[in-house]
Design an enzyme around this catalytic site. Structure first.
Site, PDB file in Angstrom:
ATOM      1  N   CYS A 214       0.846  -1.193   0.000  1.00 35.16           N
ATOM      2  CA  CYS A 214       0.000   0.000   0.000  1.00 35.16           C
ATOM      3  C   CYS A 214       0.879   1.240   0.000  1.00 35.16           C
ATOM      4  O   CYS A 214       1.990   1.229   0.530  1.00 35.16           O
ATOM      5  CB  CYS A 214      -0.916   0.003   1.229  1.00 35.16           C
ATOM      6  SG  CYS A 214      -2.213   1.275   1.165  1.00 35.16           S
TER       7      CYS A 214
ATOM      8  N   CYS B  61      -1.845   3.390   7.135  1.00 28.33           N
ATOM      9  CA  CYS B  61      -2.911   3.616   8.118  1.00 28.33           C
ATOM     10  C   CYS B  61      -2.615   2.846   9.404  1.00 28.33           C
ATOM     11  O   CYS B  61      -2.385   1.641   9.386  1.00 28.33           O
ATOM     12  CB  CYS B  61      -4.259   3.202   7.545  1.00 28.33           C
ATOM     13  SG  CYS B  61      -4.693   4.107   6.038  1.00 28.33           S
TER      14      CYS B  61
ATOM     15  N   TYR C  75      -4.272   1.744  11.926  1.00 26.55           N
ATOM     16  CA  TYR C  75      -5.110   0.656  12.435  1.00 26.55           C
ATOM     17  C   TYR C  75      -5.252  -0.515  11.455  1.00 26.55           C
ATOM     18  O   TYR C  75      -5.978  -1.466  11.739  1.00 26.55           O
ATOM     19  CB  TYR C  75      -6.512   1.171  12.779  1.00 26.55           C
ATOM     20  CG  TYR C  75      -7.179   1.954  11.658  1.00 26.55           C
ATOM     21  CD1 TYR C  75      -7.392   1.394  10.399  1.00 26.55           C
ATOM     22  CD2 TYR C  75      -7.598   3.264  11.857  1.00 26.55           C
ATOM     23  CE1 TYR C  75      -7.992   2.100   9.380  1.00 26.55           C
ATOM     24  CE2 TYR C  75      -8.204   3.985  10.848  1.00 26.55           C
ATOM     25  CZ  TYR C  75      -8.404   3.397   9.613  1.00 26.55           C
ATOM     26  OH  TYR C  75      -9.005   4.100   8.600  1.00 26.55           O
ATOM     27  N   CYS C  76      -4.598  -0.459  10.299  1.00 26.28           N
ATOM     28  CA  CYS C  76      -4.834  -1.455   9.250  1.00 26.28           C
ATOM     29  C   CYS C  76      -4.484  -2.864   9.730  1.00 26.28           C
ATOM     30  O   CYS C  76      -3.397  -3.112  10.245  1.00 26.28           O
ATOM     31  CB  CYS C  76      -4.023  -1.122   8.007  1.00 26.28           C
ATOM     32  SG  CYS C  76      -4.336  -2.272   6.635  1.00 26.28           S
TER      33      CYS C  76
ATOM     34  N   SER D   9     -12.075   4.483   0.665  1.00 29.19           N
ATOM     35  CA  SER D   9     -11.798   4.475   2.104  1.00 29.19           C
ATOM     36  C   SER D   9     -11.476   5.889   2.569  1.00 29.19           C
ATOM     37  O   SER D   9     -10.493   6.488   2.128  1.00 29.19           O
ATOM     38  CB  SER D   9     -10.620   3.546   2.410  1.00 29.19           C
ATOM     39  OG  SER D   9     -10.917   2.210   2.053  1.00 29.19           O
TER      40      SER D   9
ATOM     41  N   CYS E 297     -21.715 -17.820   7.583  1.00 30.57           N
ATOM     42  CA  CYS E 297     -20.937 -17.025   6.628  1.00 30.57           C
ATOM     43  C   CYS E 297     -20.145 -17.982   5.742  1.00 30.57           C
ATOM     44  O   CYS E 297     -20.478 -19.152   5.620  1.00 30.57           O
ATOM     45  CB  CYS E 297     -20.036 -16.028   7.352  1.00 30.57           C
ATOM     46  SG  CYS E 297     -18.819 -16.794   8.459  1.00 30.57           S
TER      47      CYS E 297
ATOM     48  N   ASP F  96     -11.380 -12.722   3.969  1.00 35.14           N
ATOM     49  CA  ASP F  96     -10.403 -11.640   3.945  1.00 35.14           C
ATOM     50  C   ASP F  96      -9.840 -11.351   5.328  1.00 35.14           C
ATOM     51  O   ASP F  96      -8.688 -10.950   5.474  1.00 35.14           O
ATOM     52  CB  ASP F  96     -11.075 -10.385   3.373  1.00 35.14           C
ATOM     53  CG  ASP F  96     -10.136  -9.195   3.321  1.00 35.14           C
ATOM     54  OD1 ASP F  96      -8.967  -9.402   2.964  1.00 35.14           O
ATOM     55  OD2 ASP F  96     -10.568  -8.076   3.627  1.00 35.14           O
TER      56      ASP F  96
ATOM     57  N   CYS G 188     -31.122 -13.522  23.267  1.00 35.95           N
ATOM     58  CA  CYS G 188     -31.231 -12.068  23.133  1.00 35.95           C
ATOM     59  C   CYS G 188     -32.403 -11.678  22.225  1.00 35.95           C
ATOM     60  O   CYS G 188     -32.672 -12.334  21.214  1.00 35.95           O
ATOM     61  CB  CYS G 188     -29.928 -11.504  22.569  1.00 35.95           C
ATOM     62  SG  CYS G 188     -29.946  -9.716  22.295  1.00 35.95           S
TER      63      CYS G 188
ATOM     64  N   CYS H 103     -20.925  -6.156  21.758  1.00 36.66           N
ATOM     65  CA  CYS H 103     -22.305  -6.523  22.096  1.00 36.66           C
ATOM     66  C   CYS H 103     -23.076  -5.365  22.731  1.00 36.66           C
ATOM     67  O   CYS H 103     -24.204  -5.057  22.337  1.00 36.66           O
ATOM     68  CB  CYS H 103     -22.298  -7.735  23.022  1.00 36.66           C
ATOM     69  SG  CYS H 103     -23.929  -8.169  23.675  1.00 36.66           S
TER      70      CYS H 103
END
Length: 383
Positions: free
Chosen positions: A19, A23, A25-26, A125, A262, A278, A322, A350
């Site tokens: 990249c 960033c 926090y990537c 982004s 998923c 991913d 819940c 949560c």
């Protein structure tokens, strides 16, 4: 022909984790191999494109290619021009959909013209106005990325290229939900995605933990919802809110985070290695490689089926009881890093989701009533 029993999308890392930004926090950048480039070869790309089209069920109406990174545009325009030719050469009646997630800093007239010509859906982004965006979205020299991203967006607008925005919300920006929302609206984002930052130790690259608490995520979602529901229902689309409405209408969730199971989004690296997701690009979640394995076989393998169904089977009893389980489904398994009293895995966010549902349902439910009667959800105050 080896086809999968169910359709699946494919994240393609044409340039691996490389990249041009840095960033903070990537979750992916720590997989960069120093100065070593990790470019997908044209031969590998051709194999992946052909295999992905062939792998889709006969009755599937479209094939989704998601060009991702790192920064996918680093691979160069010629690579994607060739990819389009390969897609076209496959005599398929299915609709081929190309999506690209990019930081937008490299978009110019030539790129934007290409995206327009081939109907790319672009994801940009950006984390809000300059002062918020550049808290974490900086380049390799520690400099701002904001103006370059805004310039890239202007080229997309010039060429009438559809784009949505992806905003990462972290513990330094969560208080500014309304400001971020207003900025995105003013700059042409008609479809918004917001991703809560969970800075997993496995992926962390800096000394600062950028993770949100559940309460912070809840505050952001409530502020965002208030800004959206005040004037923009039916005009601006926010992925999570739209998904809530669809689930309340009786449809299946379109967000993997908030689906019961998923596993329908595989990821392939620049070298052809294929992973379950991913967010699970780790060796213990590698399904195989396109060098020797078919995508259809990997997508329907016992390992991948277990990966997807475990999301449901490992849902804790607190979540199952819940009131909001149908809307939440325990979130992404990767974010189940908290624990219940009996030690079961629990979504770290949560509390925030519960805050949001209690806050928003008094308006979401009338929106659903309006939609069931054939009206726009914007008429919810009348129901």
């Amino acid at each position: 022909m080896n086809t999968s029993p169910h359709p699946f999308s494919l994240f393609i890392k044409a340039e691996g984790a490389q990249c041009n930004l840095d960033c903070s926090y990537c979750y992916y950048l720590n997989r960069q191999d120093g100065e070593q480039r990790s470019s997908m070869s044209l031969d590998m790309m051709e194999r992946i494109v052909g295999d992905h089209i062939d792998a889709q069920p006969i009755k599937a109406q479209q094939v989704d290619f998601i060009w991702h990174g790192g920064e996918p545009m680093l691979r160069g325009l010629n690579f994607y021009e060739t990819a389009i030719k390969v897609q076209t050469s496959k005599a398929t009646k299915k609709r081929v959909v190309n999506t690209m997630q990019t930081n937008g800093t490299m978009i110019n007239d030539r790129w934007a013209s290409f995206f327009a010509k081939h109907n790319f859906m672009m994801g940009i982004s950006i984390d809000g106005p300059n002062i918020l965006n550049d808290i974490a979205r900086i380049d390799k020299n520690g400099q701002s990325s904001f103006e370059r991203t805004m310039r890239g967006m202007s080229y997309l607008k010039k060429h009438n290229v559809e784009f949505n925005t992806l905003t990462v919300v972290n513990n330094k920006t969560y208080k500014h939900g309304k400001t971020i929302y207003q900025f995105l609206v003013e700059n042409g984002s008609g479809y918004m995605q917001f991703q809560p930052c969970i800075d997993h130790e496995l992926d962390r690259r800096t000394g600062h933990d950028w993770s949100l608490t559940g309460e912070q995520w809840g505050q952001f979602l409530c502020d965002l919802f208030d800004a959206w529901s005040a004037n923009d229902v039916g005009k601006v689309y926010i992925q999570f809110f739209e998904n809530c409405l669809m689930v309340l209408m009786g449809y299946q969730s379109q967000m993997c985070h908030h689906s019961a199971t998923c596993g329908q989004q595989l990821m392939v690296e620049h070298d052809g290695n294929v992973y379950s997701c991913d967010h699970y690009g780790y060796q213990d979640h590698q399904l195989g490689t396109v060098k020797s394995d078919k995508l259809a076989t990997m997508a329907s393998s016992p390992e991948q089926i277990a990966f997807g169904t475990n999301k449901y089977h490992q849902l804790n009893n607190v979540c199952r009881r819940c009131d909001f389980v149908e809307l939440c489904q325990g979130g992404c398994p990767k974010n189940r890093i908290a624990t219940t009293e009996d030690g079961s895995a629990m979504n770290h966010l949560c509390q925030g989701y519960e805050m949001f549902f209690r806050h928003a349902l008094p308006k979401l439910l009338p929106m659903v009533e309006a939609m069931k009667k054939g009206y726009s959800p914007a008429y919810f105050p009348l129901f």
